[in-house]
Enzyme design. Sequence first.
Site, PDB file in Angstrom:
ATOM      1  N   HIS A   1      60.664  20.668  35.362  1.00  0.00           N
ATOM      2  CA  HIS A   1      61.165  22.034  35.161  1.00  0.00           C
ATOM      3  C   HIS A   1      62.363  22.359  36.052  1.00  0.00           C
ATOM      4  O   HIS A   1      63.084  23.323  35.810  1.00  0.00           O
ATOM      5  CB  HIS A   1      60.044  23.061  35.346  1.00  0.00           C
ATOM      6  CG  HIS A   1      59.634  23.302  36.759  1.00  0.00           C
ATOM      7  ND1 HIS A   1      58.481  22.800  37.310  1.00  0.00           N
ATOM      8  CD2 HIS A   1      60.222  24.002  37.748  1.00  0.00           C
ATOM      9  CE1 HIS A   1      58.357  23.183  38.564  1.00  0.00           C
ATOM     10  NE2 HIS A   1      59.408  23.926  38.856  1.00  0.00           N
TER      11      HIS A   1
ATOM     12  N   ASP B   1      54.925  17.539  33.730  1.00  0.00           N
ATOM     13  CA  ASP B   1      56.025  18.092  34.528  1.00  0.00           C
ATOM     14  C   ASP B   1      56.522  17.060  35.538  1.00  0.00           C
ATOM     15  O   ASP B   1      56.216  17.130  36.734  1.00  0.00           O
ATOM     16  CB  ASP B   1      55.551  19.371  35.222  1.00  0.00           C
ATOM     17  CG  ASP B   1      56.683  20.143  35.867  1.00  0.00           C
ATOM     18  OD1 ASP B   1      57.858  19.820  35.604  1.00  0.00           O
ATOM     19  OD2 ASP B   1      56.379  21.079  36.643  1.00  0.00           O
TER      20      ASP B   1
ATOM     21  N   SER C   1      59.171  23.241  44.399  1.00  0.00           N
ATOM     22  CA  SER C   1      58.917  22.449  43.197  1.00  0.00           C
ATOM     23  C   SER C   1      59.507  21.056  43.332  1.00  0.00           C
ATOM     24  O   SER C   1      60.626  20.887  43.829  1.00  0.00           O
ATOM     25  CB  SER C   1      59.543  23.126  41.972  1.00  0.00           C
ATOM     26  OG  SER C   1      58.829  24.258  41.608  1.00  0.00           O
TER      27      SER C   1
END
Length: 263
Positions: free
Chosen positions: A65, A113, A207
């Site tokens: 992402h 992801d 992230s």
Amino acid sequence: MLLLLLLTNAFVLLPWAGAGRIIGRRKAEAHSKPYMAYLEIQTVSQNYSCGGFLIRPDAVLSAAHCVAMKGTVRVTVILGAHNIRGREQSQQKIPAGRWFIHPEYSHKDEENDIVLLKLKKKARINKNVQCISIAKENEHVGEGALCNVSGWGWTSDKGNAANVLMEVELEVQNEEICEQISTDYQRQSMICVGDAYSKKSPYKGDSGGPLVCNKKAHGIVSHGYPEVLFPEVFTRISHFEPWIRKQLRRFGRKVIPCFPFSD
């Protein structure tokens, strides 16, 4: 897009503390995590950052992402950093030439992801820049395991990003906890991490960083849930290890050695 980073021990607010302030975080010892990568990401409309980690001199793992955007995306990988805002001689800035997002990545529910970035040139391996081993297909981290997460993301809900690398210790949770929160949770490809009692979690900007358990990267910071801060969901690396190896072969037939990081 949900970007995640380092929240640490919350406390009862004193009158002078300021609303929303988060304390109890821990600075990582300088260059104690030489596998860490800082991703500077530029799109037509915004600039932002993510974490990542070096698994080969020419390869960095992160969260899909972070780069799965429409239009032109440019990624610069910074290795060997502690103070990301400082001019450290240890830093190596290398553009990512290509990246391979998992073909079944879903932005809607953040399944699969994971992204593998190929650097335009090999990193110079030294005491400040090293690789980390990843969990193999048959290796699983179980409930109760204590793992480390590090990053340069937000250290409070007010949007204050860390200049220096921060770290936090998190406990792997029973997967039923994440299943009760969301029907999108997938046991085979996700790890449920962090509990409300400890009040520690990744947060915005973290992230793509690694969940390191017993000196191996077992997870990738992926996403959380709007209803609760804890737990968070990490991509389970062992599930994707065959896919990672396949992509690395696309980088070139020659295997590039990289002595893994060890304490």
